[in-house]
Design a protein around this motif. Structure first.
Motif, mmCIF file in Angstrom:
data_model
loop_
_atom_site.group_PDB
_atom_site.id
_atom_site.type_symbol
_atom_site.label_atom_id
_atom_site.label_comp_id
_atom_site.label_asym_id
_atom_site.label_seq_id
_atom_site.Cartn_x
_atom_site.Cartn_y
_atom_site.Cartn_z
ATOM 1 N N ARG A 124 -0.319 6.713 34.634
ATOM 2 C CA ARG A 124 -0.149 7.647 33.523
ATOM 3 C C ARG A 124 -1.469 8.365 33.278
ATOM 4 O O ARG A 124 -2.502 7.720 33.078
ATOM 5 N N THR A 125 -1.440 9.682 33.268
ATOM 6 C CA THR A 125 -2.639 10.476 33.001
ATOM 7 C C THR A 125 -2.411 11.312 31.748
ATOM 8 O O THR A 125 -1.336 11.877 31.548
ATOM 9 N N THR A 126 -3.441 11.370 30.911
ATOM 10 C CA THR A 126 -3.360 12.101 29.650
ATOM 11 C C THR A 126 -4.566 13.004 29.508
ATOM 12 O O THR A 126 -5.701 12.587 29.772
ATOM 13 N N ASN A 127 -4.328 14.245 29.097
ATOM 14 C CA ASN A 127 -5.405 15.175 28.786
ATOM 15 C C ASN A 127 -5.131 15.773 27.417
ATOM 16 O O ASN A 127 -4.059 16.337 27.177
ATOM 17 N N MET A 128 -6.132 15.636 26.522
ATOM 18 C CA MET A 128 -5.952 16.069 25.143
ATOM 19 C C MET A 128 -7.193 16.805 24.642
ATOM 20 O O MET A 128 -8.308 16.538 25.093
ATOM 21 N N ILE A 129 -6.970 17.712 23.712
ATOM 22 C CA ILE A 129 -8.060 18.367 22.997
ATOM 23 C C ILE A 129 -7.837 18.140 21.506
ATOM 24 O O ILE A 129 -6.696 17.919 21.061
ATOM 25 N N GLY A 130 -8.917 18.180 20.734
ATOM 26 C CA GLY A 130 -8.783 17.915 19.311
ATOM 27 C C GLY A 130 -9.850 18.604 18.493
ATOM 28 O O GLY A 130 -10.876 19.063 19.019
ATOM 29 N N PHE B 41 -0.925 16.398 26.819
ATOM 30 C CA PHE B 41 0.218 16.038 27.648
ATOM 31 C C PHE B 41 -0.062 14.755 28.408
ATOM 32 O O PHE B 41 -1.195 14.488 28.826
ATOM 33 N N VAL B 42 1.004 13.965 28.587
ATOM 34 C CA VAL B 42 0.970 12.770 29.420
ATOM 35 C C VAL B 42 1.869 13.012 30.621
ATOM 36 O O VAL B 42 2.999 13.487 30.468
#
Length: 264
Positions: A26-32, A253-254
């Motif tokens: 599982r790969t996740t890329n997020m911004i905040g 997104f994951v």
């Protein structure tokens, strides 16, 4: 007998069979974005607050036949902050690499709990735009952090969803810090060491990190993730106090991948 020997000889010429072992990645890329508070007595006695941006990338690999998983997280943070009178400004940024191992426990069909530990390597800086002398502070540390997570899976409006909480707390580590009144010129140009590599524990550097994330599936292998990331880095060493607190709303997104490894 001759026919049996012929069949055995023929089978021995065939290529060996392979067993397929599946694993999930599982790969996740997020911004905040969200509020950030900075305080460092090496640079100023004032508290600074402002807005920060975060980037979080996570890779978790899980083998189907095992309860252990490998968790790798990359986190970057950049913030501009001001003092209460808005006369002084600081720029703060850091990058942290988390590498750990987690063991899962299936408490209920819909509830999974994980426990383990992570190594966290952090490098960063705080730059005071108003200081002429000692305008910057370097931040370097390596920490051992026990880790726990819980994931609850459910269905909402016919779509698969999940709620996940993850936390890390510092147990022990080492960090770089100038001593009180010591300049970087003394450390690096004159080579005057003064307890600049400091062992830390949860007492002198009670760092903690929290994630509360919600997942909603939008495709067979794609999930939207949004939620909260709270990162609280603090220390009191060499008669200096420092902290960087961030509370950020995250979205990203994951993606789910199935990896098949063939082995004889």
């Amino acid at each position: 007998m001759a026919f049996r020997l012929f069949i055995v000889s023929l089978l021995s010429l065939l290529p060996p069979t392979f067993a397929a072992a599946q694993s999930e990645r599982r790969t996740t890329n997020m911004i905040g974005v969200g509020p950030t508070e900075v305080y460092d007595t090496y640079l100023s006695q004032e508290h600074f607050s402002g807005t920060g941006l975060s980037f979080l990338s996570t890779v978790q690999g899980v083998k189907a036949e095992r309860r252990w998983s490998t968790l790798i997280e990359h986190q970057a943070h950049l913030a501009t902050v001001n003092d209460r009178s808005d006369d002084s400004h600081e720029l703060a940024g850091d990058y942290t690499l988390f590498v750990g191992r987690m063991r899962s426990f299936q408490l209920l069909p819909s509830l999974t709990v994980e426990a383990g530990g992570m190594l966290a390597a952090n490098v960063g800086f705080i730059y005071n735009m108003s200081n002429g002398n000692n305008p910057a502070q370097a931040r370097v540390s390596l920490n051992v952090m026990p880790t726990a997570a819980a994931t609850w899976r459910f269905t909402v409006f016919g779509r698969r969803a999940a709620l996940r909480y993850e936390t890390q707390l510092l147990l022990l580590g080492i960090m770089f810090s100038p001593n009180y009144g010591q300049s970087y010129y003394e450390i690096f140009s004159r080579g005057n060491y003064d307890h600049n590599i400091v062992p830390t524990t949860f007492v002198s550097a009670p760092n903690m990190r929290h994630q509360l994330m919600a997942d909603v599936n939008v495709g067979p292998r794609t999930t939207v993730r949004f939620g909260y990331l709270g990162d609280f880095q603090q220390s009191k060493v060499n008669n200096l106090k420092s902290h960087v607190y961030s509370n950020h709303f995250m979205i990203g997104f994951v993606k789910h991948f199935t990896v098949i490894n063939h082995r004889p």
